[in-house]
Write a protein that holds these residues in place. Structure first.
Motif, PDB file in Angstrom:
ATOM      1  N   GLY A   1       0.969  -1.146  -0.031  1.00 50.73           N
ATOM      2  CA  GLY A   1       0.032   0.233  -0.126  1.00 50.73           C
ATOM      3  C   GLY A   1       0.788   1.386  -0.032  1.00 50.73           C
ATOM      4  O   GLY A   1       1.197   1.608   1.064  1.00 50.73           O
ATOM      5  N   VAL A   2       1.181   1.659  -1.176  1.00 52.96           N
ATOM      6  CA  VAL A   2       2.306   2.852  -1.135  1.00 52.96           C
ATOM      7  C   VAL A   2       1.431   3.838  -2.261  1.00 52.96           C
ATOM      8  O   VAL A   2       0.941   3.658  -3.200  1.00 52.96           O
TER       9      VAL A   2
ATOM     10  N   GLN B   1      11.152   7.396  -0.830  1.00 50.92           N
ATOM     11  CA  GLN B   1      11.566   5.778  -1.739  1.00 50.92           C
ATOM     12  C   GLN B   1      12.819   5.254  -1.475  1.00 50.92           C
ATOM     13  O   GLN B   1      12.887   4.171  -1.060  1.00 50.92           O
ATOM     14  N   GLU B   2      13.872   6.325  -1.416  1.00 50.68           N
ATOM     15  CA  GLU B   2      15.385   5.824  -1.458  1.00 50.68           C
ATOM     16  C   GLU B   2      15.418   5.457  -0.067  1.00 50.68           C
ATOM     17  O   GLU B   2      16.115   4.503   0.250  1.00 50.68           O
ATOM     18  N   ASP B   3      14.824   6.151   1.010  1.00 51.07           N
ATOM     19  CA  ASP B   3      15.087   5.870   2.515  1.00 51.07           C
ATOM     20  C   ASP B   3      14.471   4.333   2.671  1.00 51.07           C
ATOM     21  O   ASP B   3      15.287   3.558   3.450  1.00 51.07           O
ATOM     22  N   ALA B   4      13.408   4.132   2.217  1.00 47.12           N
ATOM     23  CA  ALA B   4      12.644   2.872   2.430  1.00 47.12           C
ATOM     24  C   ALA B   4      13.726   1.582   1.867  1.00 47.12           C
ATOM     25  O   ALA B   4      13.881   0.680   2.300  1.00 47.12           O
TER      26      ALA B   4
ATOM     27  N   VAL C   1      -0.934  -0.889  -5.246  1.00 54.34           N
ATOM     28  CA  VAL C   1      -0.339  -0.158  -6.056  1.00 54.34           C
ATOM     29  C   VAL C   1       1.223  -0.542  -5.867  1.00 54.34           C
ATOM     30  O   VAL C   1       1.847  -0.589  -7.045  1.00 54.34           O
ATOM     31  N   GLY C   2       1.857  -0.704  -4.635  1.00 50.78           N
ATOM     32  CA  GLY C   2       3.166  -1.099  -4.541  1.00 50.78           C
ATOM     33  C   GLY C   2       3.187  -1.946  -3.242  1.00 50.78           C
ATOM     34  O   GLY C   2       2.162  -2.005  -2.274  1.00 50.78           O
ATOM     35  N   MET C   3       4.429  -2.551  -2.978  1.00 53.48           N
ATOM     36  CA  MET C   3       4.746  -3.154  -1.747  1.00 53.48           C
ATOM     37  C   MET C   3       6.266  -2.995  -1.633  1.00 53.48           C
ATOM     38  O   MET C   3       6.942  -3.404  -2.476  1.00 53.48           O
ATOM     39  N   PHE C   4       6.597  -2.331  -0.466  1.00 51.54           N
ATOM     40  CA  PHE C   4       8.014  -2.344  -0.069  1.00 51.54           C
ATOM     41  C   PHE C   4       8.579  -3.611   0.077  1.00 51.54           C
ATOM     42  O   PHE C   4       8.103  -4.529   1.112  1.00 51.54           O
TER      43      PHE C   4
ATOM     44  N   GLY D   1      12.678  -3.537  -4.207  1.00 54.35           N
ATOM     45  CA  GLY D   1      11.540  -2.735  -4.906  1.00 54.35           C
ATOM     46  C   GLY D   1      10.693  -2.429  -4.454  1.00 54.35           C
ATOM     47  O   GLY D   1      10.422  -2.644  -3.212  1.00 54.35           O
ATOM     48  N   ILE D   2       9.752  -1.421  -4.869  1.00 57.21           N
ATOM     49  CA  ILE D   2       8.290  -0.937  -4.333  1.00 57.21           C
ATOM     50  C   ILE D   2       7.532  -1.236  -5.296  1.00 57.21           C
ATOM     51  O   ILE D   2       6.236  -1.753  -4.711  1.00 57.21           O
ATOM     52  N   TRP D   3       7.386  -0.939  -6.739  1.00 53.81           N
ATOM     53  CA  TRP D   3       6.458  -0.810  -7.384  1.00 53.81           C
ATOM     54  C   TRP D   3       6.128  -2.331  -8.133  1.00 53.81           C
ATOM     55  O   TRP D   3       6.722  -3.222  -8.143  1.00 53.81           O
ATOM     56  N   GLU D   4       4.940  -2.257  -9.140  1.00 58.85           N
ATOM     57  CA  GLU D   4       4.845  -3.638  -9.778  1.00 58.85           C
ATOM     58  C   GLU D   4       6.054  -4.042 -10.436  1.00 58.85           C
ATOM     59  O   GLU D   4       6.440  -4.296 -11.210  1.00 58.85           O
TER      60      GLU D   4
END
Length: 328
Positions: A13-14, A23-26, A309-312, A325-328
């Motif tokens: 859930g991003v 995003q970079e911190d994550a 939409v995304g998952m860390f 990754g974060i996005w699909e």
């Protein structure tokens, strides 16, 4: 001897407009956790030790929703949850309603190893923590961040529980003009409001032993006393001799679908491989809910699936594969 593998997540859930620096911190945090897990696996630590080690790291950083940085209840307090499971013998431990324990995942492990029970909650869990001498903080304030105080205020103003992974898309692909397209919201809140989600880790070591661990602060503006999927064995967390699974997302939907156990059952009883089992439960077991999960198999495979939409997330295997990754 088998091949080790590890996967971590920081929630499904991003906000698609999440600032690049966040995003970079994550990604940096997930990479740091993977590196710690890889080092531990190369030192021959068992899977159960590695998942605890990695989740403690995630709980200690306020970036995600666990430990320090946990989401706030409607009363502005923190009630944390965690569970851990060792695939060897399907041993497990879980805690809920934690308010002063610095690392709930370690308390969950103590429930598994030092108590006759599998699950302790609220005052009973806190009393057990004192008996076991775990690291505690004086009050709830240690876990509360300025960002989460602000997010709770917005959630209260909108009279909503913040499901940050629910991003309605109705009308976006319709024939309405750009001017008529409603702005994106998250359960009634502007999309610019962002709250991270649950953390978890799954590992298979060189002995083929699987383990899983999950930790969370729950939902922003949740009712006091609400318990989600993260501490529920078979829903948010599961490990056995074939796989380890950690889930994240809409807890109520994950509980109804017993998501983590479903992955294992499809492998055990239907003979599906890891990724096919993950894909099936995400597609068929969420009843319109929004969630994601990470998994490893005893064969050294890694997999993930999500309908948000995304998952860390991050993965690493002994053969050199590594991805964050974060996005699909």
């Amino acid at each position: 001897m088998g091949c080790w593998a590890i996967a971590v997540h920081g929630g499904a859930g991003v906000d698609p407009n999440l600032p690049v620096e966040r995003q970079e911190d994550a990604k940096q945090l997930l990479t740091r956790c993977l590196d710690r897990g890889i080092s531990a696996l190369r030192s021959s630590l068992p899977a159960i030790d590695v998942v605890e080690l990695v989740v403690r790291e995630l709980e200690s950083d306020p970036l995600f929703n666990s430990g320090r940085g946990s989401a706030l209840t409607e009363k502005g307090t923190v009630e944390m949850e965690a569970s851990i499971m060792d695939g060897c013998g399907r041993r497990c431990g879980a805690v809920s309603g934690i308010t002063t324990v610095k690392n709930p995942i370690s308390l969950a492990r103590l429930v598994m190893e030092k108590s006759p029970h599998s699950y302790l909650a609220f005052s009973g869990a806190e009393e057990f923590a004192k008996q076991q001498g775990v690291e505690m903080v004086d009050d709830n304030d240690y876990f509360i961040t300025e960002d989460n105080v602000g997010t709770l205020k917005l959630a209260k103003e909108a009279s909503k529980i913040l499901f940050e992974y629910r991003i309605p898309t109705v009308g976006l692909d319709s024939c309405t003009s750009e001017a008529e397209t409603p702005p994106l919201t998250m359960n009634g809140l502007p999309i610019s409001v962002y709250a991270p989600e649950t953390v978890g880790c799954v590992v298979v070591d060189t002995q083929g032993r699987c383990a899983a661990a999950t930790s969370t602060g729950g939902l922003m503006n949740k009712m006091a006393g609400r318990i989600g999927d993260s501490p529920i064995i078979g829903a948010g967390t599961y490990a056995c001799d074939v796989c380890g699974v950690s889930c994240t997302g809409e807890g109520e939907a994950i509980i109804r679908g017993t998501l983590a156990r479903e992955v294992a059952a499809l492998m055990e009883y239907k003979g599906l491989n890891l990724q096919d089992a993950v894909d099936y439960v995400i597609t068929n077991r969420l009843d319109h809910g929004k969630a994601g999960l990470i998994a490893v198999s005893s064969n050294g495979e890694v997999a993930c699936g999500f309908n948000t939409v995304g998952m860390f997330r991050g993965f690493a295997t002994e053969n050199g594969f590594m991805e964050v990754g974060i996005w699909e």
